[in-house]
Design a protein around this motif. Structure first.
Motif, PDB file in Angstrom:
ATOM      1  N   ALA A 229       0.952  -1.272  -0.214  1.00  0.00           N
ATOM      2  CA  ALA A 229      -0.088   0.057  -0.074  1.00  0.00           C
ATOM      3  C   ALA A 229       0.773   1.325   0.063  1.00  0.00           C
ATOM      4  CB  ALA A 229      -0.893   0.055   1.265  1.00  0.00           C
ATOM      5  N   SER A 230       2.140   1.150   0.443  1.00  0.00           N
ATOM      6  CA  SER A 230       2.991   2.360   0.124  1.00  0.00           C
ATOM      7  C   SER A 230       3.138   2.856  -1.240  1.00  0.00           C
ATOM      8  CB  SER A 230       4.576   1.880   0.660  1.00  0.00           C
ATOM      9  OG  SER A 230       5.353   2.861   0.482  1.00  0.00           O
ATOM     10  N   THR A 231       3.296   4.311  -1.247  1.00  0.00           N
ATOM     11  CA  THR A 231       3.432   4.862  -2.380  1.00  0.00           C
ATOM     12  C   THR A 231       4.968   5.062  -2.858  1.00  0.00           C
ATOM     13  OG1 THR A 231       3.189   7.214  -1.338  1.00  0.00           O
ATOM     14  CG2 THR A 231       1.080   6.028  -2.450  1.00  0.00           C
ATOM     15  N   ALA A 232       5.959   4.822  -2.143  1.00  0.00           N
ATOM     16  CA  ALA A 232       7.177   4.990  -2.312  1.00  0.00           C
ATOM     17  C   ALA A 232       7.460   4.146  -3.441  1.00  0.00           C
ATOM     18  CB  ALA A 232       7.827   4.240  -1.187  1.00  0.00           C
ATOM     19  N   ALA A 233       8.747   4.862  -4.109  1.00  0.00           N
ATOM     20  CA  ALA A 233       9.153   4.363  -5.549  1.00  0.00           C
ATOM     21  C   ALA A 233       9.672   2.971  -5.256  1.00  0.00           C
ATOM     22  CB  ALA A 233      10.161   4.965  -6.135  1.00  0.00           C
ATOM     23  N   ARG A 234       9.385   1.890  -6.084  1.00  0.00           N
ATOM     24  CA  ARG A 234       9.753   0.566  -6.022  1.00  0.00           C
ATOM     25  C   ARG A 234       9.914  -0.047  -7.413  1.00  0.00           C
ATOM     26  NH1 ARG A 234       4.162  -0.248  -3.775  1.00  0.00           N
ATOM     27  NH2 ARG A 234       3.174  -1.766  -5.289  1.00  0.00           N
ATOM     28  N   PHE A 235      10.697  -1.147  -7.519  1.00  0.00           N
ATOM     29  CA  PHE A 235      11.125  -2.071  -8.666  1.00  0.00           C
ATOM     30  C   PHE A 235      11.336  -3.382  -8.201  1.00  0.00           C
ATOM     31  CE2 PHE A 235      13.621  -3.966 -11.685  1.00  0.00           C
ATOM     32  CZ  PHE A 235      13.046  -3.810 -12.629  1.00  0.00           C
ATOM     33  N   PRO A 236      10.716  -4.239  -8.916  1.00  0.00           N
ATOM     34  CA  PRO A 236       9.412  -3.941  -9.992  1.00  0.00           C
ATOM     35  C   PRO A 236       8.036  -3.489  -9.095  1.00  0.00           C
ATOM     36  CG  PRO A 236       9.618  -6.449  -9.321  1.00  0.00           C
ATOM     37  CD  PRO A 236      10.703  -5.770  -8.605  1.00  0.00           C
ATOM     38  N   GLN A 237       7.360  -2.960 -10.244  1.00  0.00           N
ATOM     39  CA  GLN A 237       6.262  -2.244  -9.675  1.00  0.00           C
ATOM     40  C   GLN A 237       5.265  -3.296  -9.071  1.00  0.00           C
ATOM     41  OE1 GLN A 237       5.581   1.105  -8.992  1.00  0.00           O
ATOM     42  NE2 GLN A 237       3.718   0.632  -7.996  1.00  0.00           N
TER      43      GLN A 237
ATOM     44  N   ILE B 283      13.506  -8.722   9.339  1.00  0.00           N
ATOM     45  CA  ILE B 283      14.378  -8.241   8.144  1.00  0.00           C
ATOM     46  C   ILE B 283      13.449  -7.371   7.189  1.00  0.00           C
ATOM     47  CG2 ILE B 283      15.064  -9.185   5.925  1.00  0.00           C
ATOM     48  CD1 ILE B 283      15.671 -11.738   7.069  1.00  0.00           C
ATOM     49  N   ILE B 284      13.982  -6.143   7.227  1.00  0.00           N
ATOM     50  CA  ILE B 284      13.359  -4.965   6.719  1.00  0.00           C
ATOM     51  C   ILE B 284      13.640  -4.971   5.153  1.00  0.00           C
ATOM     52  CG2 ILE B 284      12.978  -2.247   6.909  1.00  0.00           C
ATOM     53  CD1 ILE B 284      13.744  -2.756   9.857  1.00  0.00           C
ATOM     54  N   GLU B 285      12.370  -5.108   4.490  1.00  0.00           N
ATOM     55  CA  GLU B 285      12.373  -5.188   3.133  1.00  0.00           C
ATOM     56  C   GLU B 285      11.396  -4.087   2.480  1.00  0.00           C
ATOM     57  OE1 GLU B 285      14.889  -6.794   1.192  1.00  0.00           O
ATOM     58  OE2 GLU B 285      15.918  -7.161   3.054  1.00  0.00           O
ATOM     59  N   THR B 286      11.074  -3.351   3.026  1.00  0.00           N
ATOM     60  CA  THR B 286      10.212  -2.324   2.393  1.00  0.00           C
ATOM     61  C   THR B 286      10.962  -1.359   1.273  1.00  0.00           C
ATOM     62  OG1 THR B 286      11.113  -0.394   3.815  1.00  0.00           O
ATOM     63  CG2 THR B 286       9.128  -1.716   4.748  1.00  0.00           C
ATOM     64  N   ALA B 287      10.160  -0.643   0.542  1.00  0.00           N
ATOM     65  CA  ALA B 287      11.004   0.349  -0.379  1.00  0.00           C
ATOM     66  C   ALA B 287      12.156   1.192  -0.112  1.00  0.00           C
ATOM     67  CB  ALA B 287       9.897   1.168  -1.257  1.00  0.00           C
ATOM     68  N   ASN B 288      12.859   1.616  -0.769  1.00  0.00           N
ATOM     69  CA  ASN B 288      14.063   2.250  -0.277  1.00  0.00           C
ATOM     70  C   ASN B 288      13.729   3.535   0.684  1.00  0.00           C
ATOM     71  OD1 ASN B 288      15.594   0.902  -1.819  1.00  0.00           O
ATOM     72  ND2 ASN B 288      16.065   2.451  -3.225  1.00  0.00           N
ATOM     73  N   SER B 289      12.775   4.469   0.657  1.00  0.00           N
ATOM     74  CA  SER B 289      12.398   5.459   1.165  1.00  0.00           C
ATOM     75  C   SER B 289      11.822   5.163   2.453  1.00  0.00           C
ATOM     76  CB  SER B 289      11.692   6.495   0.304  1.00  0.00           C
ATOM     77  OG  SER B 289      10.520   6.157   0.074  1.00  0.00           O
ATOM     78  N   ASP B 290      11.363   4.058   2.656  1.00  0.00           N
ATOM     79  CA  ASP B 290      10.627   3.360   3.967  1.00  0.00           C
ATOM     80  C   ASP B 290      11.470   2.676   4.800  1.00  0.00           C
ATOM     81  OD1 ASP B 290       8.160   4.676   2.935  1.00  0.00           O
ATOM     82  OD2 ASP B 290       7.396   2.763   2.068  1.00  0.00           O
ATOM     83  N   LEU B 291      12.584   2.335   4.350  1.00  0.00           N
ATOM     84  CA  LEU B 291      13.632   1.549   5.082  1.00  0.00           C
ATOM     85  C   LEU B 291      13.941   2.011   6.460  1.00  0.00           C
ATOM     86  CD1 LEU B 291      16.122   0.477   2.347  1.00  0.00           C
ATOM     87  CD2 LEU B 291      14.612  -1.109   3.580  1.00  0.00           C
ATOM     88  N   VAL B 292      14.504   3.298   6.591  1.00  0.00           N
ATOM     89  CA  VAL B 292      14.856   3.844   7.891  1.00  0.00           C
ATOM     90  C   VAL B 292      13.724   4.136   8.631  1.00  0.00           C
ATOM     91  CG1 VAL B 292      16.237   5.678   8.898  1.00  0.00           C
ATOM     92  CG2 VAL B 292      16.984   4.539   6.972  1.00  0.00           C
ATOM     93  N   PRO B 293      12.741   4.764   8.198  1.00  0.00           N
ATOM     94  CA  PRO B 293      11.562   5.075   9.114  1.00  0.00           C
ATOM     95  C   PRO B 293      10.979   3.828   9.743  1.00  0.00           C
ATOM     96  CG  PRO B 293      11.365   6.413   7.208  1.00  0.00           C
ATOM     97  CD  PRO B 293      12.779   5.382   7.032  1.00  0.00           C
TER      98      PRO B 293
ATOM     99  N   ARG C 202      12.527   8.511  -9.866  1.00  0.00           N
ATOM    100  CA  ARG C 202      11.927   8.681  -8.371  1.00  0.00           C
ATOM    101  C   ARG C 202      13.165   8.528  -7.552  1.00  0.00           C
ATOM    102  NH1 ARG C 202       6.375   6.009  -7.066  1.00  0.00           N
ATOM    103  NH2 ARG C 202       6.676   7.685  -5.496  1.00  0.00           N
ATOM    104  N   ILE C 203      14.329   8.231  -7.927  1.00  0.00           N
ATOM    105  CA  ILE C 203      15.320   7.927  -6.980  1.00  0.00           C
ATOM    106  C   ILE C 203      16.254   9.062  -7.048  1.00  0.00           C
ATOM    107  CG2 ILE C 203      17.270   6.166  -6.413  1.00  0.00           C
ATOM    108  CD1 ILE C 203      14.835   4.979  -5.922  1.00  0.00           C
TER     109      ILE C 203
END
Length: 339
Positions: free
Chosen positions: A40-48, A76-86, A174-175
């Motif tokens: 549900a996150s709108t953060a940039a990801r690949f593959p979509q 193990i934290i495997e969210t999209a890049n911009s969600d990792l640290v939060p 978006r990166i």
């Protein structure tokens, strides 16, 4: 020994599929008690689109259940890049071992806060730089540290590729920091292990002529040391035979391509101008065990730390913070200053 109860938080990172596949193989060590779906996150990801068949048979849990349960020992934290640290900062609440994928965020402060708090609490914390478990790269790091090549004056390395097509190009739009941020972080982790903190960084974050505006897919950075330069490249339109690493010193040179291979043993050439270490003068072809799984060595290390079979590496926290500062400097996201 009882299995370690572990959760994978997120399915949208580029490495998420590989991580869950690795965990599934380690059934003698880990019990996967749940997966948290972050699509549900709108953060940039690949593959979509995420292939959810990879998670068939696993239990999906909510973040609320994850934070409520007291039996979970690692995440193990495997969210999209911009969600990792939060996400990792929230997971601090549980005081459990963490493995967080790369990179460490586009600004210095949040990752510094995360790392320093983990260090303070002695929480085992791993960054998912993919070359850490690579036996040939580990040999290179050890060779540099032990002086096998003499005084290093040059390192050249690339993380080039040609996968992903138009979807990857749109992802890169978006990166911030482009491929230097998203891919060269793996090389920077290894180089910092070899050489420490650079004196200065100069970089160019560009695109190829056929790539969309803002898709920074053609990047180069030069890390300057007192007597050496390190040149890092990454381009997503390179149809070459494999990613490369070249380390040159006053006693010899290591050359390796590809840096990773999953269908035959890894190889590198070691050329020595004079006898050094355990090797006589001349050219040596070194072969390393077949790399069957990129992530397994780190997961086994994490398990050994959790089970107190090996000590938690206290030096890794400062190393990770330095790597993050260098990545941001190379990607032109933060001004680099040697501390």
């Amino acid at each position: 020994m009882e299995k370690i109860k572990i959760v994978q938080y997120g399915v949208t990172h580029e490495h998420a599929a590989g991580k869950i596949a690795s965990l599934r193989k380690l059934t003698d060590i880990f019990e996967i008690v749940g997966v948290i779906d972050d699509r549900a996150s709108t953060a940039a990801r690949f593959p979509q689109e995420v292939d959810m068949s990879l998670y068939e048979g696993l239990n999906f849990i909510t973040p609320e259940e994850f934070f409520r349960r007291q039996d979970i020992q690692a995440v193990i934290i495997e969210t999209a890049n911009s969600d990792l640290v939060p996400t990792a900062l929230k997971c601090l609440e549980k005081n459990i071992a963490m493995h967080m994928d790369k990179p460490g965020g586009e600004t210095i402060e949040p990752f510094e806060k995360l790392s320093l708090e983990c260090e303070k609490r002695n929480i085992p914390f791993q960054m998912g730089y993919m070359l850490r478990g690579n036996p040939a790269v580990r040999f290179c790091i050890d060779a540099v540290k032990k002086g096998l090549l003499g005084d290093i004056f040059e390192i050249q390395a690339d993380m080039n590729h040609h996968y992903g097509g138009e979807e990857y190009s749109q992802y890169l739009r978006r990166i911030n920091g482009g491929l230097m941020y998203n891919l060269c972080c793996h090389l920077i982790d290894s180089v910092v292990s070899m050489m420490g903190a650079p004196e200065n960084i100069v970089s160019m974050i560009k695109r190829t002529a056929d790539s969309p505006v803002e898709a920074m897919n053609n990047c180069v950075a030069v890390m300057e040391y007192e007597f050496a330069t390190v040149t890092l490249r990454s381009c997503s339109k390179d149809y070459g035979l494999g990613r490369r690493l070249r380390i040159a010193g006053t006693k010899g040179v290591i050359e390796m391509s590809p840096v990773e291979c999953f269908y035959k043993p890894l190889e590198l050439s070691l050329s020595l101008a004079e006898a050094s270490g355990d090797y006589p003068q001349g050219l040596h072809k070194l072969t390393f065990p077949l790399l069957k799984d990129r992530y397994e060595p780190q997961f086994r290390e994490l398990a050994a730390i959790i089970n107190k079979e090996r000590p938690n590496n206290q030096a890794i926290y400062a190393h990770d913070r330095l790597v993050n500062r260098v990545i941001l400097g190379c990607a032109q996201l933060q001004k680099y200053r040697k501390q």
